[in-house]
Design an enzyme around this catalytic site. Structure first.
Site, mmCIF file in Angstrom:
data_model
loop_
_atom_site.group_PDB
_atom_site.id
_atom_site.type_symbol
_atom_site.label_atom_id
_atom_site.label_comp_id
_atom_site.label_asym_id
_atom_site.label_seq_id
_atom_site.Cartn_x
_atom_site.Cartn_y
_atom_site.Cartn_z
ATOM 1 N N ASP A 148 -7.176 -2.620 -7.064
ATOM 2 C CA ASP A 148 -7.521 -3.078 -5.844
ATOM 3 C C ASP A 148 -7.784 -4.348 -6.025
ATOM 4 O O ASP A 148 -7.895 -4.860 -7.475
ATOM 5 C CB ASP A 148 -8.730 -2.445 -5.292
ATOM 6 C CG ASP A 148 -8.776 -2.777 -3.926
ATOM 7 O OD1 ASP A 148 -8.381 -2.240 -3.181
ATOM 8 O OD2 ASP A 148 -9.704 -3.699 -3.544
ATOM 9 N N TYR B 176 -14.817 -11.669 0.677
ATOM 10 C CA TYR B 176 -15.356 -10.211 0.278
ATOM 11 C C TYR B 176 -16.592 -10.336 -0.506
ATOM 12 O O TYR B 176 -17.821 -9.427 -0.182
ATOM 13 C CB TYR B 176 -14.408 -9.302 -0.524
ATOM 14 C CG TYR B 176 -13.321 -8.665 0.469
ATOM 15 C CD1 TYR B 176 -13.676 -7.595 1.002
ATOM 16 C CD2 TYR B 176 -12.260 -9.296 0.786
ATOM 17 C CE1 TYR B 176 -12.775 -6.876 1.648
ATOM 18 C CE2 TYR B 176 -11.423 -8.674 1.218
ATOM 19 C CZ TYR B 176 -11.439 -7.364 2.090
ATOM 20 O OH TYR B 176 -10.658 -6.979 2.806
ATOM 21 N N ARG C 221 0.908 -1.282 0.093
ATOM 22 C CA ARG C 221 -0.103 0.018 0.036
ATOM 23 C C ARG C 221 0.839 1.305 0.072
ATOM 24 O O ARG C 221 0.458 2.315 0.742
ATOM 25 C CB ARG C 221 -0.907 0.112 1.340
ATOM 26 C CG ARG C 221 -1.845 -1.215 1.437
ATOM 27 C CD ARG C 221 -3.007 -1.006 0.081
ATOM 28 N NE ARG C 221 -3.965 -2.105 0.542
ATOM 29 C CZ ARG C 221 -5.067 -1.713 1.164
ATOM 30 N NH1 ARG C 221 -5.479 -0.535 1.545
ATOM 31 N NH2 ARG C 221 -5.797 -2.639 1.458
ATOM 32 N N ARG D 235 -7.620 12.090 -4.748
ATOM 33 C CA ARG D 235 -8.796 11.375 -4.452
ATOM 34 C C ARG D 235 -10.125 12.280 -4.264
ATOM 35 O O ARG D 235 -11.118 11.864 -4.389
ATOM 36 C CB ARG D 235 -8.739 10.470 -3.244
ATOM 37 C CG ARG D 235 -8.097 9.083 -3.716
ATOM 38 C CD ARG D 235 -9.041 7.895 -4.218
ATOM 39 N NE ARG D 235 -9.846 7.470 -3.165
ATOM 40 C CZ ARG D 235 -11.169 7.988 -3.052
ATOM 41 N NH1 ARG D 235 -11.826 8.665 -4.072
ATOM 42 N NH2 ARG D 235 -11.682 7.016 -1.958
ATOM 43 N N ARG E 78 -3.291 6.569 1.286
ATOM 44 C CA ARG E 78 -3.895 7.437 1.903
ATOM 45 C C ARG E 78 -3.098 8.007 2.959
ATOM 46 O O ARG E 78 -3.321 9.313 3.413
ATOM 47 C CB ARG E 78 -5.238 6.933 2.795
ATOM 48 C CG ARG E 78 -6.142 6.352 1.953
ATOM 49 C CD ARG E 78 -7.321 5.584 2.801
ATOM 50 N NE ARG E 78 -6.641 4.503 3.160
ATOM 51 C CZ ARG E 78 -7.455 3.382 3.839
ATOM 52 N NH1 ARG E 78 -8.641 3.601 4.344
ATOM 53 N NH2 ARG E 78 -6.622 2.163 4.090
HETATM 54 O O1 1CP Z 1 0.088 -1.309 -2.710
HETATM 55 C C1 1CP Z 1 -0.247 -0.217 -3.295
HETATM 56 O O2 1CP Z 1 0.315 0.624 -3.201
HETATM 57 C C2 1CP Z 1 -1.159 -0.745 -4.516
HETATM 58 C C3 1CP Z 1 -2.656 -0.445 -4.472
HETATM 59 C C4 1CP Z 1 -3.676 -1.405 -3.453
HETATM 60 C C5 1CP Z 1 -3.347 -2.789 -3.159
HETATM 61 C C6 1CP Z 1 -2.067 -3.548 -3.381
HETATM 62 C C7 1CP Z 1 -4.622 -0.935 -2.937
HETATM 63 C C8 1CP Z 1 -5.457 0.204 -3.057
HETATM 64 N N1 1CP Z 1 -5.455 -1.858 -2.630
HETATM 65 C C9 1CP Z 1 -4.635 -3.174 -2.823
HETATM 66 C C10 1CP Z 1 -4.902 -4.642 -2.316
HETATM 67 C C11 1CP Z 1 -6.112 -4.757 -1.429
HETATM 68 N N2 1CP Z 1 -7.291 -4.322 -1.459
HETATM 69 C C12 1CP Z 1 -6.311 -5.868 -0.380
HETATM 70 C C13 1CP Z 1 -4.739 -6.796 -0.170
HETATM 71 C C14 1CP Z 1 -3.915 -6.193 0.595
HETATM 72 C C15 1CP Z 1 -4.381 -6.049 2.072
HETATM 73 O O3 1CP Z 1 -4.598 -7.020 2.910
HETATM 74 O O4 1CP Z 1 -3.970 -4.804 2.736
HETATM 75 C C16 1CP Z 1 -7.344 -5.812 0.193
HETATM 76 C C17 1CP Z 1 -7.786 -6.787 1.305
HETATM 77 C C18 1CP Z 1 -8.011 -4.934 -0.412
HETATM 78 C C19 1CP Z 1 -9.507 -4.651 0.063
HETATM 79 C C20 1CP Z 1 -9.493 -3.203 0.299
HETATM 80 N N3 1CP Z 1 -9.488 -2.137 -0.479
HETATM 81 C C21 1CP Z 1 -9.618 -2.535 1.612
HETATM 82 C C22 1CP Z 1 -9.472 -3.236 2.812
HETATM 83 C C23 1CP Z 1 -10.961 -3.415 3.503
HETATM 84 C C24 1CP Z 1 -11.165 -4.331 4.516
HETATM 85 O O5 1CP Z 1 -11.374 -3.748 5.819
HETATM 86 O O6 1CP Z 1 -11.080 -5.496 4.554
HETATM 87 C C25 1CP Z 1 -9.672 -0.956 1.588
HETATM 88 C C26 1CP Z 1 -9.688 -0.181 2.574
HETATM 89 C C27 1CP Z 1 -9.622 -0.877 0.186
HETATM 90 C C28 1CP Z 1 -9.397 0.469 -0.540
HETATM 91 C C29 1CP Z 1 -8.230 0.737 -1.092
HETATM 92 N N4 1CP Z 1 -7.409 0.209 -1.826
HETATM 93 C C30 1CP Z 1 -6.321 0.703 -2.307
HETATM 94 C C31 1CP Z 1 -6.373 2.046 -1.484
HETATM 95 C C32 1CP Z 1 -5.205 3.134 -1.626
HETATM 96 C C33 1CP Z 1 -7.428 2.090 -0.643
HETATM 97 C C34 1CP Z 1 -7.948 3.212 0.173
HETATM 98 C C35 1CP Z 1 -9.309 3.632 -0.444
HETATM 99 C C36 1CP Z 1 -9.345 5.326 -0.812
HETATM 100 O O7 1CP Z 1 -8.377 5.871 -1.541
HETATM 101 O O8 1CP Z 1 -10.340 5.807 -0.594
#
Ligand code: 1CP
Length: 356
Positions: free
Chosen positions: A82, A159, A33, A46, A37
């Site tokens: 994502d 999910y 990540r 965003r 954020r």
């Molecule tokens: O790593 C990077 O910089 C690339 C971007 C990336 C990746 C690899 C994002 C952007 N998401 C992911 C993978 C991802 N998404 C995973 C696997 C990694 C991990 O376990 O953290 C998972 C479980 C998700 C699902 C997801 N998407 C969540 C988790 C929710 C939960 O509580 O289970 C969330 C909050 C997101 C949104 C998201 N994805 C990425 C960003 C920057 C964000 C934040 C949202 C925003 O900008 O508003």
């Protein structure tokens, strides 16, 4: 490939060398990540664009992918996207709600609902990810390798059944018990889509791949071996097979199964080059379990990024010393959290590079 221009020559290939077990100039470091954020420039972007618009617009996805590289001396980039783009391509609505995360308003509730999924044509609905990857390879000018990624079958199934994130994944776990045959169908359908998707990413220019099994943490060891491992193995085996048959070079692959430190030996037997570790795993114990021929990635507690700089530097140095310079990629043990001070990223990256 749409863009026939050859990609720029890679200048810093330490990540790929570490993954293959070759000698590195310095321990490579990147952060799960790393685009996101905690960066004010990401927050600004965003405000102007919805999350999935950023994913679907290659210029925007590339801009966000580039943001952490402008600030930090990282050894890898990871394409901005994502894991939930696959459920979307399979016909489910996925919304990103501020402060909540992903929401799927029409989840898969009963086995009948599997009929709503649309695997035919799913890959073509993901072509924007390939476009972003190809564009990013050019924009990187060979500075560092570009990582592509996917969610793993069990994690995506979770999910899709829960309708979003869940503290317990209890509905999805109930499926495994109550509908074992349909769970297999579901996981196999996802596995097929994932193999197609990863092949497409490699063709588009991804130089390494990571499979996120983030919800392994909800399964017992026995459940992980039954509902995670066979599909993770199939992903690796089928991808290698397909690329080899098409004479496309196979790229290194990382498996990050969060919370599955109970099965490191089993994970090391699946054919992945790199095993990602969360922070609950001891580096030396992990090395003993996986043997000398697997690269380890991780595993600083993301919470340590909130410590004062001297403490963070010491913890990072200690971690790198435990893993050593060979077959090691430094990272956190899970994604960087939104309130992390930017200076902590600077401290982490510098401490990794100076440790050995
Ligand atoms: O790593 C990077 O910089 C690339 C971007 C990336 C990746 C690899 C994002 C952007 N998401 C992911 C993978 C991802 N998404 C995973 C696997 C990694 C991990 O376990 O953290 C998972 C479980 C998700 C699902 C997801 N998407 C969540 C988790 C929710 C939960 O509580 O289970 C969330 C909050 C997101 C949104 C998201 N994805 C990425 C960003 C920057 C964000 C934040 C949202 C925003 O900008 O508003």
């Amino acid at each position: 490939m749409k863009d026939a221009k050859p990609f720029p020559v890679l200048k810093n290939d330490n990540l790929l060398r570490a993954a293959r077990g070759e000698v590195v100039d310095r321990v490579p470091v990147w952060v799960m990540r790393q685009a996101g954020r905690y960066l004010p420039e990401f927050q600004e972007l965003r405000k102007l664009h919805d999350f999935f618009t950023v994913c679907r617009t290659p210029e925007l996805a590339c801009e966000v992918t580039m943001q952490p590289l402008r600030r930090f001396d990282l050894d890898a980039s990871i394409i901005f996207s994502d894991i939930l783009v696959i459920p979307q391509a399979l016909g489910l609505t996925v919304e990103m709600h501020a402060g909540v995360g992903p929401v799927l308003p029409q989840p898969i509730v009963v086995p009948e609902d599997l009929k709503r999924l649309t695997p035919d044509g799913a890959l073509s609905r993901l072509s924007y990810v390939g476009d972003a990857i190809t564009m990013m390879r050019h924009k990187l000018e060979g500075r560092v390798p570009l990582i592509g990624f996917t969610g793993a079958p069990w994690t995506l199934m979770g999910y899709m059944i829960e309708g979003g994130g869940s503290k317990t994944m209890s509905k999805a776990k109930a499926w495994l018990n109550e509908h074992p045959e349909d769970s297999k169908l579901f996981l196999n359908l996802l596995t097929d889509a994932i193999v197609d998707y990863l092949e497409m990413q490699v063709k588009a220019g991804a130089q390494m791949l990571q499979v996120f099994e983030s919800s392994a943490e909800h399964l017992s060891k026995e459940q992980f071996l039954q509902w995670g491992v066979p599909y993770l193995k199939r992903i690796r085996d089928e991808l290698v097979d397909r690329l080899t048959k098409k004479a496309i070079p196979v790229v290194p692959m990382t498996l990050f199964a969060k919370g599955a430190g109970h099965s490191l030996k089993e994970q090391s037997e699946l054919g992945y080059d790199v095993i990602g570790l969360d922070w609950t795993v001891d580096p030396l114990e992990a090395r003993t379990l996986v043997g000398p021929n697997i690269t380890l990635q991780g595993n600083l507690d993301p919470q340590d990024m909130y410590r004062d700089p001297d403490e963070l530097r010491n913890l990072t140095t200690e971690m790198v010393h435990k893993f050593g310079k060979s077959r090691y990629i430094a990272n956190l043990g899970h994604g960087i959290t939104p309130q992390t001070p930017i200076t902590s990223m600077e401290v982490l990256v510098e401490a990794v590079h100076k440790a050995l």
